[in-house]
Design an enzyme around this catalytic site. Structure first.
Site, mmCIF file in Angstrom:
data_model
loop_
_atom_site.group_PDB
_atom_site.id
_atom_site.type_symbol
_atom_site.label_atom_id
_atom_site.label_comp_id
_atom_site.label_asym_id
_atom_site.label_seq_id
_atom_site.Cartn_x
_atom_site.Cartn_y
_atom_site.Cartn_z
ATOM 1 N N ARG A 22 -18.035 22.159 -19.534
ATOM 2 C CA ARG A 22 -19.220 22.508 -18.745
ATOM 3 C C ARG A 22 -19.335 21.612 -17.542
ATOM 4 O O ARG A 22 -19.377 20.393 -17.680
ATOM 5 C CB ARG A 22 -20.483 22.363 -19.587
ATOM 6 C CG ARG A 22 -20.806 23.619 -20.305
ATOM 7 C CD ARG A 22 -22.152 23.535 -20.938
ATOM 8 N NE ARG A 22 -22.126 24.406 -22.093
ATOM 9 C CZ ARG A 22 -23.046 24.445 -23.020
ATOM 10 N NH1 ARG A 22 -24.082 23.641 -22.951
ATOM 11 N NH2 ARG A 22 -22.945 25.274 -24.019
ATOM 12 N N SER A 113 -24.445 28.271 -21.734
ATOM 13 C CA SER A 113 -25.565 28.480 -22.651
ATOM 14 C C SER A 113 -26.900 28.587 -21.922
ATOM 15 O O SER A 113 -27.070 29.431 -21.059
ATOM 16 C CB SER A 113 -25.593 27.368 -23.694
ATOM 17 O OG SER A 113 -26.531 27.673 -24.695
ATOM 18 N N HIS A 114 -27.836 27.684 -22.241
ATOM 19 C CA HIS A 114 -29.189 27.773 -21.704
ATOM 20 C C HIS A 114 -29.348 26.985 -20.410
ATOM 21 O O HIS A 114 -30.436 26.921 -19.862
ATOM 22 C CB HIS A 114 -30.172 27.252 -22.748
ATOM 23 C CG HIS A 114 -29.728 25.938 -23.322
ATOM 24 N ND1 HIS A 114 -28.701 25.845 -24.226
ATOM 25 C CD2 HIS A 114 -30.124 24.685 -23.064
ATOM 26 C CE1 HIS A 114 -28.506 24.574 -24.513
ATOM 27 N NE2 HIS A 114 -29.350 23.844 -23.826
ATOM 28 N N ASP A 277 -31.351 33.042 -25.439
ATOM 29 C CA ASP A 277 -30.986 32.160 -24.328
ATOM 30 C C ASP A 277 -29.918 32.774 -23.424
ATOM 31 O O ASP A 277 -29.566 33.943 -23.552
ATOM 32 C CB ASP A 277 -30.529 30.790 -24.856
ATOM 33 C CG ASP A 277 -29.154 30.848 -25.492
ATOM 34 O OD1 ASP A 277 -28.790 31.919 -26.006
ATOM 35 O OD2 ASP A 277 -28.442 29.832 -25.460
ATOM 36 N N ASP A 279 -26.664 32.753 -23.101
ATOM 37 C CA ASP A 279 -25.482 33.437 -23.644
ATOM 38 C C ASP A 279 -25.755 34.154 -24.954
ATOM 39 O O ASP A 279 -24.836 34.640 -25.599
ATOM 40 C CB ASP A 279 -24.337 32.435 -23.802
ATOM 41 C CG ASP A 279 -24.658 31.344 -24.806
ATOM 42 O OD1 ASP A 279 -25.846 30.959 -24.903
ATOM 43 O OD2 ASP A 279 -23.744 30.882 -25.505
ATOM 44 N N ASP A 281 -26.977 33.152 -27.990
ATOM 45 C CA ASP A 281 -26.792 32.636 -29.348
ATOM 46 C C ASP A 281 -28.050 31.978 -29.929
ATOM 47 O O ASP A 281 -28.116 31.750 -31.126
ATOM 48 C CB ASP A 281 -25.562 31.706 -29.449
ATOM 49 C CG ASP A 281 -25.631 30.513 -28.521
ATOM 50 O OD1 ASP A 281 -26.613 30.394 -27.752
ATOM 51 O OD2 ASP A 281 -24.693 29.694 -28.562
ATOM 52 N N ARG A 282 -29.035 31.673 -29.093
ATOM 53 C CA ARG A 282 -30.257 31.069 -29.624
ATOM 54 C C ARG A 282 -31.363 32.107 -29.761
ATOM 55 O O ARG A 282 -31.326 33.155 -29.106
ATOM 56 C CB ARG A 282 -30.754 29.950 -28.700
ATOM 57 C CG ARG A 282 -29.816 28.770 -28.646
ATOM 58 C CD ARG A 282 -30.442 27.624 -27.858
ATOM 59 N NE ARG A 282 -29.543 26.474 -27.868
ATOM 60 C CZ ARG A 282 -29.897 25.247 -27.542
ATOM 61 N NH1 ARG A 282 -31.136 25.001 -27.155
ATOM 62 N NH2 ARG A 282 -29.025 24.249 -27.591
ATOM 63 N N LYS A 376 -23.697 30.989 -33.648
ATOM 64 C CA LYS A 376 -25.075 31.329 -33.931
ATOM 65 C C LYS A 376 -25.393 32.605 -33.167
ATOM 66 O O LYS A 376 -24.709 32.939 -32.202
ATOM 67 C CB LYS A 376 -26.012 30.181 -33.584
ATOM 68 C CG LYS A 376 -25.923 29.658 -32.180
ATOM 69 C CD LYS A 376 -26.637 28.301 -32.080
ATOM 70 C CE LYS A 376 -26.356 27.648 -30.739
ATOM 71 N NZ LYS A 376 -26.388 26.189 -30.795
ATOM 72 N N ARG A 496 -33.778 11.874 -29.344
ATOM 73 C CA ARG A 496 -34.501 12.932 -30.057
ATOM 74 C C ARG A 496 -35.128 12.315 -31.308
ATOM 75 O O ARG A 496 -34.442 11.682 -32.100
ATOM 76 C CB ARG A 496 -33.567 14.059 -30.462
ATOM 77 C CG ARG A 496 -32.863 14.721 -29.283
ATOM 78 C CD ARG A 496 -32.489 16.157 -29.603
ATOM 79 N NE ARG A 496 -31.507 16.713 -28.690
ATOM 80 C CZ ARG A 496 -31.767 17.159 -27.468
ATOM 81 N NH1 ARG A 496 -32.991 17.084 -26.985
ATOM 82 N NH2 ARG A 496 -30.807 17.671 -26.710
HETATM 83 C C1 G1P Z 1 -28.284 20.315 -28.940
HETATM 84 C C2 G1P Z 1 -28.999 20.703 -30.206
HETATM 85 C C3 G1P Z 1 -27.992 21.074 -31.279
HETATM 86 C C4 G1P Z 1 -27.071 22.181 -30.753
HETATM 87 C C5 G1P Z 1 -26.446 21.735 -29.436
HETATM 88 C C6 G1P Z 1 -25.605 22.844 -28.815
HETATM 89 O O1 G1P Z 1 -27.480 19.182 -29.175
HETATM 90 O O2 G1P Z 1 -29.843 19.674 -30.677
HETATM 91 O O3 G1P Z 1 -28.659 21.495 -32.438
HETATM 92 O O4 G1P Z 1 -26.059 22.473 -31.684
HETATM 93 O O5 G1P Z 1 -27.468 21.381 -28.513
HETATM 94 O O6 G1P Z 1 -26.351 24.007 -28.564
HETATM 95 P P1 G1P Z 1 -27.936 17.651 -28.832
HETATM 96 O O7 G1P Z 1 -28.309 17.620 -27.381
HETATM 97 O O8 G1P Z 1 -29.137 17.373 -29.693
HETATM 98 O O9 G1P Z 1 -26.759 16.804 -29.190
HETATM 99 ZN ZN ZN Z 2 -26.538 29.347 -26.043
#
Ligand code: G1P
Ligand code: ZN
Length: 543
Positions: A22, A113-114, A277, A279, A281-282, A376, A496
């Site tokens: 990415r 993704s998002h 989202d 792509d 998957d969410r 997902k 987090r």
């Molecule tokens: C975040 C989400 C995690 C997900 C990932 C990819 O990762 O918390 O559950 O699998 O994005 O979509 P993090 O930024 O917390 O490492």
């Molecule tokens: Zn996604």
């Protein structure tokens, strides 16, 4: 039309993470940049000559150019066939589905993704293997290693091919099959869910709003919800994929899906709301004036799974990422099936699904899925919910309340402290780790720490160990605090903090989540020194 060999030199840092490579679009548009990565990938694959490759993406800016480059390179490298989604479109779960349905060698998914899209925003490329799931680390490591000493790539010297009409063409010796991006996916969904019952529910006046967030699920939602299931026209909003997602941040949560949220909490709210989202998957799921946490969604789907034809024979097990609430574990215990706690990230579910140890899996970060594909799947979760709603004929809120009465409620929230200076964040986690042995027995008012550790996971299938996956603090009353640094943040570090409190008493299932968790928020701050170290008073994003 001949394959040409182009001399090139390596770009540093073409290291794919768990969600692929990415980077900013500007980076990808440098001459040879994408080509180098794709050739590095092909150089690491074996025995693909004459086989099929699936290609598609979330439609963001640069998607179409990237597809053309990949098609010409696949032909020059000897693939027999590329199946590409019409217009270059395939949601991430649909790509996984197409790979599996056609026994393809693998697939290339173009997505970030998002993350926002557009000329100044993000682009991504990810390779999925024949089981439909993301390439394992040994493949991505090999690709990265190859990218560091690449000196040439192969590409067909030919004009762009039409990818906007469904049909078949040839490119050199390779067949290009432009496929309807929805068809295989929709057919799979029909085998899993009771479309007839859902159709009847819509016919009786059930109202739903699905926010595709100007991203890839628009065509899927239009075709499946409004098409096959007969939901009223207008059910899908923001249903036209845009290269920049209409300037929005295509992440389905209460903050970004504001149009949907305003309606579902407004006066004439529909029965059900959902969003997906960039792509696809969410997912986020909402009832009328009611938000379902992703952790609860996983637990409710698990508890009601046998209502869906595809899961009528029961579940083999349920897997959740460690920071996801333990609501799903209670369902697994009641069903007498396995409950798995994995590190954050979808890749840890693959082995459990492949080995038949788990059927459903989910993460608190709006990811839910099952063994039907190896990603997902946002729309799948929405259809699962529709199936449950059609079978139970109750509002979303009533289903959640019954669930809590039966299993207890896990009050849950995630607090993200974004863009912390990396050295400060690293020191905070290091100090937390060092303090772990001193934590058990410490009391904070009514809360006593029963155990504390840094989460480590042993994969039950291949025995591999993944350690240092997050600090877990367990309280005697059943509450839990988890703290970890994000692996996907782009600016500084993101801390987090996951807060969770179990409440078995139905008389106490109506409390305000943040208020209920306030003592834990204060304890997390006391233990980790978040405010003192960052000089900030509150988290950046609270979900
Ligand atoms: C975040 C989400 C995690 C997900 C990932 C990819 O990762 O918390 O559950 O699998 O994005 O979509 P993090 O930024 O917390 O490492
Ligand atoms: Zn996604």
């Amino acid at each position: 039309m001949s394959a040409k060999i182009v001399a090139t030199t390596p770009f540093p840092g073409q290291k794919p993470g768990t969600s692929g490579l990415r980077k900013k679009v500007k980076t990808f548009r440098q001459p040879h940049y994408l080509e180098n990565f794709v050739q590095s990938l092909f150089d690491c694959l074996e025995g693909f000559k004459g086989t099929s490759l699936v290609v598609g993406g979330d439609g963001r800016f640069f998607n179409r150019e990237a597809v053309q480059i990949i098609l010409k390179m696949a032909a020059a490298n000897g693939f027999g066939r590329v199946m590409v989604g019409q217009g270059g479109i395939l949601s991430t779960p649909a790509a996984s589905c197409v790979i599996r349905a056609h026994g393809a060698y693998g697939g290339i998914v173009l997505s970030a993704s998002h993350n926002p899209g557009g000329p100044d925003e993000d682009f991504g490329i990810k390779y999925n293997i024949g089981n439909g799931g993301p390439a394992p680390e040994k493949v991505t490591e090999a690709v990265y290693a190859r990218s560091r000493d690449i000196s040439e790539y192969r590409i067909l010297d030919t004009p762009d091919i039409d990818i906007d009409e469904v049909g078949t063409a040839t490119l050199g010796g390779m067949i290009v099959q432009v496929i309807d991006p929805v068809e295989d996916y929709a057919a799979l969904m029909e085998t899993l869910f009771d479309f007839q019952a859902i159709r009847a529910m819509f016919a009786e006046g059930f109202r739903m709003r699905f926010d595709a967030m100007s991203a890839v699920t628009g065509p899927y939602a239009h075709a499946i919800l409004e098409g096959r299931l007969g939901a009223a026209p207008g059910t899908v909003i923001n249903g036209q994929p845009k290269e920049d997602f209409g300037g929005h941040h295509p992440d389905p949560n209460l903050v970004h899906a504001h149009e949907l949220v305003a309606e579902i909490f407004g006066p004439d709210a529909p029965d059900f709301g959902a969003a997906s989202d960039g792509d696809g998957d969410r997912n986020m799921v909402l009832g009328r004036r009611f938000y379902v946490t992703p952790s609860d969604s996983l637990a409710v789907l698990a508890a009601n799974a046998t209502l869906a034809p595809g899961y009528a024979r029961g579940l083999k097990g349920i897997a959740r990422s460690m920071p996801t609430s333990r609501a799903a574990d209670r369902v697994a215990a009641k069903l007498g099936i396995g409950a798995f706690e994995t590190p954050t990230g979808w890749k840890f579910f693959g082995n459990l699904l492949d080995a038949g140890l788990a059927t459903l899996c989910g993460e608190e970060s709006f990811g839910t899925g099952s063994d039907h594909v190896r990603e997902k799947d946002g729309l799948w979760a929405v259809l699962f919910w529709l199936n449950v709603l059609a079978a139970r004929q109750q509002p979303v809120e009533a289903i959640l309340r019954e669930h809590w009465s039966a299993y207890g409620r896990d009050y849950y929230s995630r607090h993200d402290w974004e863009a912390i200076e990396t050295t400060i964040a690293d020191a905070m986690i290091a100090d937390l780790r060092a303090s772990l042995p001193t934590l058990p027995g410490q009391r904070f008012g009514a809360f006593e720490i029963a155990a504390a550790d840094d989460f480590a996971y042993t994969d039950p299938v291949d025995g591999s160990v993944t350690s240092r996956q997050g600090i877990r603090i367990l309280f005697a009353c059943g509450a839990r605090i988890v703290m970890r640094l994000s692996g996907t943040g782009t600016e500084g570090a993101t801390l987090r903090v996951y807060l969770e409190r179990f409440e078995p008493d139905p008389a106490r299932h109506d409390l305000d989540t943040q208020e209920t968790l306030a003592p834990l928020i204060a304890i997390a701050d006391q233990i980790a020194g978040i405010r003192r170290r960052t000089g900030r008073e509150v988290a950046t994003v609270i979900t």
